[in-house]
Scaffold this active site. Structure first.
Site, mmCIF file in Angstrom:
data_model
loop_
_atom_site.group_PDB
_atom_site.id
_atom_site.type_symbol
_atom_site.label_atom_id
_atom_site.label_comp_id
_atom_site.label_asym_id
_atom_site.label_seq_id
_atom_site.Cartn_x
_atom_site.Cartn_y
_atom_site.Cartn_z
ATOM 1 N N ASP A 1 -17.350 6.904 -1.367
ATOM 2 C CA ASP A 1 -16.088 6.790 -0.628
ATOM 3 C C ASP A 1 -15.784 8.157 -0.024
ATOM 4 O OD1 ASP A 1 -13.599 6.003 0.349
ATOM 5 O OD2 ASP A 1 -12.579 6.195 -1.588
ATOM 6 N N GLN B 1 -10.037 -3.766 -3.345
ATOM 7 C CA GLN B 1 -11.349 -3.259 -2.939
ATOM 8 C C GLN B 1 -12.381 -3.583 -4.023
ATOM 9 O OE1 GLN B 1 -12.182 -1.574 0.081
ATOM 10 N NE2 GLN B 1 -14.172 -2.199 -0.722
ATOM 11 N N HIS C 1 -7.347 0.886 -6.359
ATOM 12 C CA HIS C 1 -7.552 0.031 -5.186
ATOM 13 C C HIS C 1 -8.189 -1.274 -5.680
ATOM 14 C CE1 HIS C 1 -7.782 -1.191 -1.173
ATOM 15 N NE2 HIS C 1 -8.606 -0.314 -0.646
ATOM 16 N N CYS D 1 -16.558 1.687 0.721
ATOM 17 C CA CYS D 1 -15.373 0.852 0.994
ATOM 18 C C CYS D 1 -14.860 1.025 2.420
ATOM 19 C CB CYS D 1 -14.281 1.176 -0.004
ATOM 20 S SG CYS D 1 -13.690 2.859 0.138
ATOM 21 N N ARG E 1 -13.681 -8.384 1.848
ATOM 22 C CA ARG E 1 -12.262 -8.117 1.578
ATOM 23 C C ARG E 1 -11.453 -9.368 1.910
ATOM 24 N NH1 ARG E 1 -10.103 -3.030 1.573
ATOM 25 N NH2 ARG E 1 -8.261 -4.165 0.877
ATOM 26 N N ARG F 1 0.876 -1.180 0.000
ATOM 27 C CA ARG F 1 0.000 0.000 0.000
ATOM 28 C C ARG F 1 0.900 1.212 0.000
ATOM 29 N NH1 ARG F 1 -5.238 1.544 3.611
ATOM 30 N NH2 ARG F 1 -6.109 0.182 2.012
HETATM 31 N N1 CP Z 1 -11.257 -0.010 2.447
HETATM 32 C C1 CP Z 1 -9.980 -0.075 2.890
HETATM 33 O O1 CP Z 1 -9.034 -0.309 2.122
HETATM 34 O O2 CP Z 1 -9.836 0.116 4.231
HETATM 35 P P1 CP Z 1 -8.461 0.302 5.032
HETATM 36 O O3 CP Z 1 -7.891 1.621 4.622
HETATM 37 O O4 CP Z 1 -8.876 0.245 6.459
HETATM 38 O O5 CP Z 1 -7.529 -0.821 4.652
HETATM 39 N N1 NVA Z 2 -10.000 6.776 -1.266
HETATM 40 C C1 NVA Z 2 -9.581 6.352 0.047
HETATM 41 C C2 NVA Z 2 -9.807 4.898 0.228
HETATM 42 C C3 NVA Z 2 -9.500 4.375 1.593
HETATM 43 C C4 NVA Z 2 -9.658 2.897 1.702
HETATM 44 C C5 NVA Z 2 -8.125 6.716 0.271
HETATM 45 O O1 NVA Z 2 -7.316 6.555 -0.654
HETATM 46 O O2 NVA Z 2 -7.789 7.159 1.363
#
Ligand code: CP
Ligand code: NVA
Length: 306
Positions: A225, A137, A134, A265, A293, A107
């Protein structure tokens, strides 16, 4: 069934609809087995590294628990604790970690860093979120839609709010799986043009609107989101102003109709992109979506990891 061993999953764009469905089929099966508390060690003794350069609740826990349920184990690697944070290159990191691990999730911020890691790794690299995508997701999202609607083709998705990373991956997945897609965003918050092109190349016809009510009308799924993604904290005030009116509230859900399902999400910000009432209301599938997930990623890991 397509052979996916050794494949990277850095973006939805690289996978065919058939390959995505293979993950969902296995995910459904693993979910049922997990609910029966039936052992399913498809990856005995395998190790999954998980590099995090941004915070996480769902991604971290679902990957770590998921690999354990498959008989392997996961290592949480905070990027700042790795030599990566002190200038070791992505290439050297990928090369070394490939000697210890059987799979690597990351990530981070820049999509190209994930691609670079994948180019140099001899183990599958999985994208656990970047600024532009993502994909894990999106897997859980379409898994949840399939559970609720019994299929994917023709199910109409309306995404409301910020046309961000989550929106982009969902739009591409929708295109590959035959799901009509509309994004309703304020001007300047439309999804990334590259993702739009990829969705079109995949046979999708994504639509774009600036009126949330117009998009909600006739939608099977209302999706939203956060308005301020990780790394955009400095823009929060402007975003709150610009995105006001694009949240999912009870009135918008009523407009979509009683058969519509609401997805998010997570994490959520009540009163911004969604109300607490909708999130916990009868039309929300958000908690199943969060659970999925785990199952979707287990399907993915079991198919790609050697
Ligand atoms: N939706 C999602 O990716 O959540 P986190 O940021 O908690 O991993
Ligand atoms: N769009 C959000 C998603 C979090 C899971 C971000 O990138 O922070």
């Amino acid at each position: 069934m397509p052979d996916l061993k050794g494949r990277h999953f850095t973006k939805v764009a690289d996978w065919s609809g058939e390959e995505l469905l293979a993950v969902l089929d296995l995910a459904d099966d693993l979910k049922a087995r997990q609910h029966r508390r039936e052992e399913h060690h498809l990856l005995p003794g395998r190790a999954l590294g998980m590099i995090f350069q941004k915070p996480s609740t769902r991604t971290r826990v679902s990957f770590e628990v998921g690999i354990a349920q498959l008989g392997g184990h996961g290592l949480y690697l905070a990027a700042s604790d790795l030599q990566l944070g002190r200038g070791e290159t992505l290439r050297d990191t990928a090369t070394v970690l490939s000697r210890y691990l059987d799979g690597l999730m990351i990530r981070t911020f820049v999509q190209e860093d994930v691609e670079e890691l994948a180019r140099h790794a001899s183990i599958p690299v999985i994208n656990g979120l970047t600024d532009s995508s993502h994909p894990c997701q999106a897997l859980a999202d379409v898994m949840t839609v399939r559970e609720r609607f019994g299929g994917l083709e023709g199910v109409r998705l309306a995404y409301l709010g910020d046309g961000n990373n989550v929106c982009a991956s969902l739009m591409v997945a929708a295109a590959k799986l035959g799901m009509p897609f509309v994004a309703a965003t304020p001007e300047g918050y439309e999804p990334d043009l590259k993702a739009v092109e990829i969705a079109r190349e995949a046979g999708g016809e994504p639509e774009f609107a600036h009126d949330p009510q117009e998009a909600a009308h006739g939608a099977d799924v209302l999706y939203t989101d956060v308005w301020t993604s990780m790394g955009q904290e400095d823009e929060r005030d402007r975003r709150l102003r610009d995105l006001a009116g694009f949240g999912i509230d009870e009135q918008l859900v009523r407009l979509a109709g009683e058969k519509a399902t609401v997805l998010h999400c997570l994490p959520a910000h009540y009163g911004e992109e969604i109300t607490e009432g909708v999130l916990y209301g009868p039309q929300s599938a958000v908690w199943d979506q969060a659970e999925n997930r785990l199952h979707a990623q287990k399907g993915l890991l079991a198919l790609v990891m050697p």
